[in-house]
Every structure is written in structure tokens, then in C-alpha cells.
Design a protein around this motif. Sequence first.
Motif, mmCIF file in Angstrom:
data_model
loop_
_atom_site.group_PDB
_atom_site.id
_atom_site.type_symbol
_atom_site.label_atom_id
_atom_site.label_comp_id
_atom_site.label_asym_id
_atom_site.label_seq_id
_atom_site.Cartn_x
_atom_site.Cartn_y
_atom_site.Cartn_z
ATOM 1 N N ARG A 71 43.661 53.653 25.997
ATOM 2 C CA ARG A 71 43.744 53.844 27.454
ATOM 3 C C ARG A 71 42.509 53.335 28.176
ATOM 4 N N SER A 72 41.328 53.502 27.618
ATOM 5 C CA SER A 72 40.117 53.034 28.302
ATOM 6 C C SER A 72 40.113 51.509 28.390
ATOM 7 N N ALA A 73 40.610 50.845 27.372
ATOM 8 C CA ALA A 73 40.688 49.381 27.417
ATOM 9 C C ALA A 73 41.682 48.936 28.477
ATOM 10 N N ILE A 74 42.798 49.656 28.574
ATOM 11 C CA ILE A 74 43.799 49.326 29.583
ATOM 12 C C ILE A 74 43.227 49.548 30.975
ATOM 13 N N ALA A 75 42.526 50.653 31.164
ATOM 14 C CA ALA A 75 41.919 50.952 32.469
ATOM 15 C C ALA A 75 40.913 49.887 32.875
ATOM 16 N N GLU A 76 40.247 49.279 31.916
ATOM 17 C CA GLU A 76 39.264 48.239 32.204
ATOM 18 C C GLU A 76 39.917 46.863 32.323
ATOM 19 N N GLY A 77 41.236 46.781 32.178
ATOM 20 C CA GLY A 77 41.929 45.508 32.314
ATOM 21 C C GLY A 77 41.861 44.637 31.074
ATOM 22 N N LYS A 78 41.524 45.205 29.935
ATOM 23 C CA LYS A 78 41.434 44.421 28.702
ATOM 24 C C LYS A 78 42.777 44.418 27.986
ATOM 25 N N ARG A 79 43.087 43.313 27.347
ATOM 26 C CA ARG A 79 44.322 43.225 26.567
ATOM 27 C C ARG A 79 44.188 44.058 25.309
ATOM 28 N N THR A 80 45.276 44.727 24.957
ATOM 29 C CA THR A 80 45.273 45.506 23.723
ATOM 30 C C THR A 80 46.390 45.066 22.787
ATOM 31 N N ASP A 81 47.125 44.017 23.180
ATOM 32 C CA ASP A 81 48.274 43.592 22.390
ATOM 33 C C ASP A 81 48.011 42.317 21.590
ATOM 34 N N GLY A 82 46.781 41.977 21.389
ATOM 35 C CA GLY A 82 46.478 40.783 20.619
ATOM 36 C C GLY A 82 45.041 40.363 20.840
ATOM 37 N N PRO A 83 44.692 39.182 20.341
ATOM 38 C CA PRO A 83 43.309 38.719 20.490
ATOM 39 C C PRO A 83 42.990 38.448 21.963
ATOM 40 N N PRO A 84 41.734 38.594 22.339
ATOM 41 C CA PRO A 84 41.365 38.335 23.741
ATOM 42 C C PRO A 84 41.586 36.871 24.094
ATOM 43 N N ARG A 85 41.984 36.637 25.332
ATOM 44 C CA ARG A 85 42.180 35.272 25.811
ATOM 45 C C ARG A 85 40.862 34.701 26.286
ATOM 46 N N ARG A 86 40.721 33.395 26.114
ATOM 47 C CA ARG A 86 39.534 32.700 26.599
ATOM 48 C C ARG A 86 39.631 32.591 28.122
ATOM 49 N N HIS A 87 38.580 32.941 28.821
ATOM 50 C CA HIS A 87 38.562 32.853 30.283
ATOM 51 C C HIS A 87 38.368 31.392 30.686
ATOM 52 N N VAL A 88 39.294 30.891 31.503
ATOM 53 C CA VAL A 88 39.199 29.530 32.000
ATOM 54 C C VAL A 88 38.928 29.615 33.495
ATOM 55 N N PRO A 89 37.746 29.164 33.938
ATOM 56 C CA PRO A 89 37.438 29.250 35.366
ATOM 57 C C PRO A 89 38.352 28.368 36.190
ATOM 58 N N ARG A 90 38.656 28.821 37.416
ATOM 59 C CA ARG A 90 39.486 28.041 38.323
ATOM 60 C C ARG A 90 38.698 26.856 38.855
ATOM 61 N N GLU A 91 39.423 25.797 39.178
ATOM 62 C CA GLU A 91 38.800 24.634 39.806
ATOM 63 C C GLU A 91 38.327 25.014 41.206
ATOM 64 N N ASN A 92 37.340 24.283 41.710
ATOM 65 C CA ASN A 92 36.926 24.479 43.099
ATOM 66 C C ASN A 92 38.098 24.143 44.003
ATOM 67 N N ARG A 93 38.315 24.985 44.993
ATOM 68 C CA ARG A 93 39.423 24.784 45.925
ATOM 69 C C ARG A 93 38.866 24.523 47.310
ATOM 70 N N GLU A 94 39.531 23.641 48.018
ATOM 71 C CA GLU A 94 39.184 23.333 49.403
ATOM 72 C C GLU A 94 40.199 24.012 50.300
ATOM 73 N N ARG A 95 39.710 24.805 51.252
ATOM 74 C CA ARG A 95 40.596 25.431 52.230
ATOM 75 C C ARG A 95 41.056 24.371 53.221
ATOM 76 N N THR A 96 42.288 24.483 53.658
ATOM 77 C CA THR A 96 42.842 23.557 54.634
ATOM 78 C C THR A 96 44.016 24.226 55.312
ATOM 79 N N GLU A 97 44.640 23.553 56.213
ATOM 80 C CA GLU A 97 45.889 24.006 56.821
ATOM 81 C C GLU A 97 46.615 22.760 57.301
ATOM 82 N N VAL A 98 47.393 22.187 56.388
ATOM 83 C CA VAL A 98 48.097 20.942 56.656
ATOM 84 C C VAL A 98 49.590 21.191 56.469
ATOM 85 N N SER A 99 50.384 20.815 57.475
ATOM 86 C CA SER A 99 51.831 21.010 57.363
ATOM 87 C C SER A 99 52.436 19.898 56.523
#
Length: 130
Positions: free
Chosen positions: A4-32
Motif C-alpha cells: 500500500r505505501s508503494a501504491i500511495a507513492e505512485g510506484k508500480r508494484t506489478d512488475g519491474p520499474p519503468r525507465r523514466h523518459v523525459p518529455r520533449e520541450n513543447r512550444e505553446r501556441t494557438e493555431v487553428s
Amino acid sequence: MGDRSAIAEGKRTDGPPRRHVPRENRERTEVSGLMQCEYATPQEVVVRDISQFGVGATTHGQLPDIGEHVCITLATGDELRGQVRWTDGQAFGLHLESAFDLGRLQHINRLRSRLLADPAETAQRDDNRG
């Protein structure tokens, strides 16, 4: 069952931990744009952010299905082709088939800002150049 403590911390408990892949830099815009889907009629969208290989957009029409291939033609004429990876409310995200030139987006944003600027200010700036 998992710890339960692992679940509360958002950690996976159903297998090996996943490698964290950072998101690409995003540019904000508003184009139709106009989105063409595999299973729905063309509809208007607004691209809210974009990275080299991803797009976040919204629509008031029918959302495409996750996994569906779509093409968004921006008001600038640029085409964004990709596969829907997620949906949330009226928002959705695409993984682009090919890299988008972020320099092009910066040009689009500058043009949009200039078009939205006060017309008197734009005329004065043009007069000062000539």
C-alpha cells in the motif's frame, strides 16, 4: 497484492520499474486547423502545443479514437500527420509521423502576434521602416 505505501507513492508494484523518459520541450501556441480522421468528417481543431514529434490539440467536434491516424492542416498550410496517443475531455495528443521544425512554429507565432497587434501600432512600425 502490492504494498500500500508503494501504491500511495505512485510506484508500480506489478512488475519491474519503468525507465523514466523525459518529455520533449513543447512550444505553446494557438493555431487553428482542420483535422481529417479515418472515421469522422473533417472538423476544426486548435493546436495548443507542439514539440518535434508531438501535438496537443482540442476540438469541439468528435474526438478521434486512440490509435487512429489523423492529418491536421494548419491555417498556415502546414500539415501534421500522426497517430492519436491519448484523449482527455475535448483534448487529444498526437505522435507525429515525421519531425516538425520548431523554428517554423516560432515563425508562425511571430506572424500571429503581428496580425493580432494593434493596427495603428503596426502601421506606425511600417512607416518607421520606410
